[in-house]
Design an enzyme around this catalytic site. Structure first.
Site, PDB file in Angstrom:
ATOM      1  CB  CYS A   1      -0.629   2.572   4.065  1.00 14.57           C
ATOM      2  SG  CYS A   1      -2.074   1.850   3.348  1.00 14.57           S
ATOM      3  CG  ASP A   2       3.105   1.349   4.492  1.00 11.66           C
ATOM      4  OD1 ASP A   2       2.684   1.837   5.558  1.00 11.66           O
ATOM      5  OD2 ASP A   2       2.844   0.195   4.119  1.00 11.66           O
TER       6      ASP A   2
ATOM      7  CB  CYS B   1      -0.934  -0.011   1.199  1.00 17.27           C
ATOM      8  SG  CYS B   1      -1.926   1.484   1.290  1.00 17.27           S
TER       9      CYS B   1
END
Ligand code: NDP
Length: 313
Positions: free
Chosen positions: A140-141, A137
């Site tokens: 997200c990261d 992701c």
């Protein structure tokens, strides 16, 4: 072990589950919705959604799912955190679903909206470094890799979208594509091909992700020349598609070889009376938020009609 009886259970909290909840609640079915392990589903790990009708300026995926949830709550859906871990659909008049292996639900109508999850390459190093520089992701990261060099594997719309997202944060993004062409839509292809800090490596397979406590590089191989080389990246993103979250239904519900639930044409009915399926759990073709929502609506209408026919509503 606690237990309860419900008139309608919805499993899953993506666009399909929440849309089913809106319709089922408005029809007076008093639905209970269990969110599953990723409340809000896949859209909570997406950035901008530009193609969902009704949002002319686009919307952030997580925001859109909060809007869906709020709308489902407004009509009285009982939304609960928990994961369906086991089912028994052997009695067509009384379907059994266990939540977190400790709460038994008995109901005549189940709507499956469990969606799909990211696929992984299956390398030992990918598993070992997952969460330590390896991620599925980018949204997200990606933040953790600001001004660094990263690699992303995949050639579909997701990989292009995520590469484009990473290119705004990172110094350089390598896209590792196993063939000589991208699977992505033309507009996404153009976007990555014209971004100066994205470099596409064609015919490229991932051999190993390097590093002990964090990613220090990735060894790749050109599958035409068989030459291996190491890219000095500190982040490795996987964007190679998804698999349906349907394992717990195996043995009861008819599925195709990839695990997508088979529904009766023109409906959301499965081979089991009173069990309906919607969203990505039964769709390996369109896989869009709007099509998932559409089939969620269908599932609630099918469930309502089924319960009415049986004199249960
Ligand atoms: P796709 O299945 O479309 O693409 C998967 C990509 O990963 C392909 O390039 C595939 O290669 C590659 N791949 C698969 N397995 C491996 C492997 N083991 N090693 C290396 N590469 C691999 O998945 P997506 O998640 O990209 O997209 C799913 C659906 O969602 C599509 O319909 C897409 O259009 C849609 N989508 C739409 C978006 C939008 O409209 N904004 C955004 C994101 C997704 P190969 O081509 O060789 O099979």
């Amino acid at each position: 072990m606690s237990s309860e009886k419900l008139s309608c259970l919805i499993i899953g909290s993506g666009p399909a589950g929440y849309t089913a909840a809106v319709y089922a609640a408005r029809a007076g079915l008093k639905p209970v919705l269990y969110t599953g392990g990723q409340p809000g589903g896949q859209l909570t790990i997406t950035t901008e959604v530009e193609n969902y009708p009704g949002y002319p300026e686009g919307v952030q995926g997580p925001q859109m799912m909060m809007d869906f949830e709020q709308q489902a709550r407004r009509f009285g859906t009982d939304i609960r955190y928990g994961l369906a871990t086991k089912v028994d659909f052997s009695d067509p008049t009384n379907h059994k679903v266990w939540i977190d292996d400790q709460h038994l639900i008995e109901t005549p109508a189940v709507i499956i909206a469990t969606g799909a999850s990211a696929k992984w390459l299956g390398l030992e190093s990918e598993q070992r470094l997952n969460g330590y520089g390896v991620s599925a992701c980018a949204v997200c990261d990606g933040f953790f890799f600001r001004n660094q060099e990263v690699a992303i594997v995949g050639g579909g719309d997701t990989a292009c979208e995520e590469a484009s997202y990473l290119s705004k944060l990172c110094k350089k993004v390598y896209m590792l594509v196993r063939r000589e062409e991208l699977r992505a839509s033309q507009i996404m292809q153009n976007r990555v091909k014209t971004t100066p800090n994205i470099e596409i490596l064609w015919n490229t397979d991932t051999e190993e992700i390097l590093g002990d406590t964090g990613v220090t590089g990735v060894r790749v191989r050109n599958n035409k020349t068989q030459e291996s080389s190491v890219l000095d990246v500190t982040g490795f993103f996987v964007a190679i598609g998804h698999q349906p979250n349907t394992a717990i239904f195996q043995g009861f519900i008819d599925m195709d070889s990839a695990g997508y639930i088979q529904t009766i044409k023109g409906s959301t009915k499965t081979n089991i009376e009173g069990v309906f399926a919607c969203g990505d759990a039964q769709d390996n073709i369109y896989r869009q938020a709007v099509t998932a929502a559409g089939t969620g609506c269908m599932a609630a209408l099918d469930a309502e009609r089924y319960l009415a026919e049986k004199g249960l509503h």
